[in-house]
Design an enzyme around this catalytic site. Sequence first.
Site, PDB file in Angstrom:
ATOM      1  N   ARG A 106      23.424  12.658 -45.515  1.00 41.31           N
ATOM      2  CA  ARG A 106      22.399  13.560 -46.064  1.00 41.31           C
ATOM      3  C   ARG A 106      22.076  13.124 -47.490  1.00 41.31           C
ATOM      4  NH1 ARG A 106      21.955  20.123 -46.436  1.00 41.31           N
ATOM      5  NH2 ARG A 106      21.504  19.742 -44.242  1.00 41.31           N
ATOM      6  N   HIS A 133      14.652  15.944 -40.594  1.00 43.37           N
ATOM      7  CA  HIS A 133      15.893  16.715 -40.401  1.00 43.37           C
ATOM      8  C   HIS A 133      16.178  16.793 -38.883  1.00 43.37           C
ATOM      9  CE1 HIS A 133      19.174  19.218 -41.223  1.00 43.37           C
ATOM     10  NE2 HIS A 133      18.597  20.319 -41.674  1.00 43.37           N
ATOM     11  N   GLN A 136      18.709  19.261 -37.092  1.00 43.74           N
ATOM     12  CA  GLN A 136      18.212  20.643 -37.076  1.00 43.74           C
ATOM     13  C   GLN A 136      17.345  20.875 -35.838  1.00 43.74           C
ATOM     14  OE1 GLN A 136      18.651  23.233 -39.557  1.00 43.74           O
ATOM     15  NE2 GLN A 136      17.790  24.432 -37.896  1.00 43.74           N
ATOM     16  N   ASP A 230      10.464  27.916 -43.657  1.00 41.10           N
ATOM     17  CA  ASP A 230      11.543  27.249 -44.392  1.00 41.10           C
ATOM     18  C   ASP A 230      11.305  27.545 -45.871  1.00 41.10           C
ATOM     19  OD1 ASP A 230      13.611  25.570 -45.200  1.00 41.10           O
ATOM     20  OD2 ASP A 230      12.544  23.707 -44.755  1.00 41.10           O
ATOM     21  N   CYS A 272      15.510  27.578 -40.568  1.00 41.92           N
ATOM     22  CA  CYS A 272      16.673  26.672 -40.540  1.00 41.92           C
ATOM     23  C   CYS A 272      17.785  27.175 -41.466  1.00 41.92           C
ATOM     24  CB  CYS A 272      16.248  25.264 -40.911  1.00 41.92           C
ATOM     25  SG  CYS A 272      15.378  25.174 -42.496  1.00 41.92           S
ATOM     26  N   ARG A 317      23.678  24.825 -34.403  1.00 40.44           N
ATOM     27  CA  ARG A 317      23.911  23.544 -35.096  1.00 40.44           C
ATOM     28  C   ARG A 317      25.224  22.939 -34.626  1.00 40.44           C
ATOM     29  NH1 ARG A 317      21.579  22.485 -39.806  1.00 40.44           N
ATOM     30  NH2 ARG A 317      21.954  20.363 -39.105  1.00 40.44           N
TER      31      ARG A 317
END
Length: 331
Positions: A106, A133, A136, A230, A272, A317
């Site tokens: 990341r 992402h 996700q 988001d 998310c 996740r």
Amino acid sequence: MDLRGRSLVTVADLTKDELLFLVEEAAALRSAKREGREVPGLQGRHVALIFEKPSTRTRTAFEVAAHDQGAHTTYLGPGESHLGSKESVADAARVLGRLFDGIEYRGASQRTVEVLAAHAGVPVWNGLTDRWHPTQMLADVLTMRDHATKPLEAIRLCYLGDGRNNTANSLLVTGALLGLDVRIGAPQPLWPEASVRDLAQSLAASSGARLSVTEDVGEAVRDADFVYTDVWLSMGEPAAEWDRRLDLLLPYQVNRAVLEATGNPEVRFLHCLPAFHNAETEVGREVLARRGLQALEVDEEVFESPASVVFDQAENRLHTIKALLRATLGG
Ligand code: CP
Ligand code: NVA
């Protein structure tokens, strides 16, 4: 479906069938864990977790998924390795690839995760960059599969907010891959870049996806099955941008009026996370107080409503990352 040795640097690395396979595997792994019959398949494997940005869900999902499956993780937090500072990404990739069976990364740069994948010789998973992402997306598709009352291809997904961040880019491409109806509702300065839209359009040509980008909230949300938002300022963006971002995005806040404008009493809300839905965060308090606001991208009423499935989404996740680890590291 054989995904052994494969990396995931963008969701477009997967075919539709591969993505759906991972989602179904995740659902099976979720049932197995809940029923106490999970079978570890990754004993003796070592996974590196490189985080150059903070994380609550992604890091812990990788750790718990790996441990549930018998694998060992090594966390390298911001500034804790030489990567990119005293050692080139390609060199670090070749070293870590000798020690680890897989590497999660990341950070800001998509280029970094791509160079890691090119040189590590082991699977590299993008745990979020400024552009994409993908892990996700696996959780988001599983969550929509769980909560939709119709086949996946019939789903209408509306994303409101910063339309050119990693999440919006990834949703547009994921929806295009799967054949969904995806609407991005955002002010024009925050529309997805042309290269992202072109990629999505090329995938839509074979999947039959319907894609649109509009400034009109009413048009974006009409008949939507899922409304997604988001944060308005992503990790790494300068705090000085907050005021400009608020000016642009306040009309795109997800609140009761927005859910009602879908005309769908069964509409579900996705995020998310982390979310600024009240003043119970340091950043939220400061921004909200300065502008006399109660919430940012989603208000408290929607976030805490029965329509909100954000904590299912967060739990997913774990199960989806576990499916990814098992599929790419092999049994
Ligand atoms: N959604 C997500 O990636 O959360 P974290 O930043 O907590 O990992
Ligand atoms: N767009 C957000 C996603 C957080 C999971 C960010 O990059 O900060």
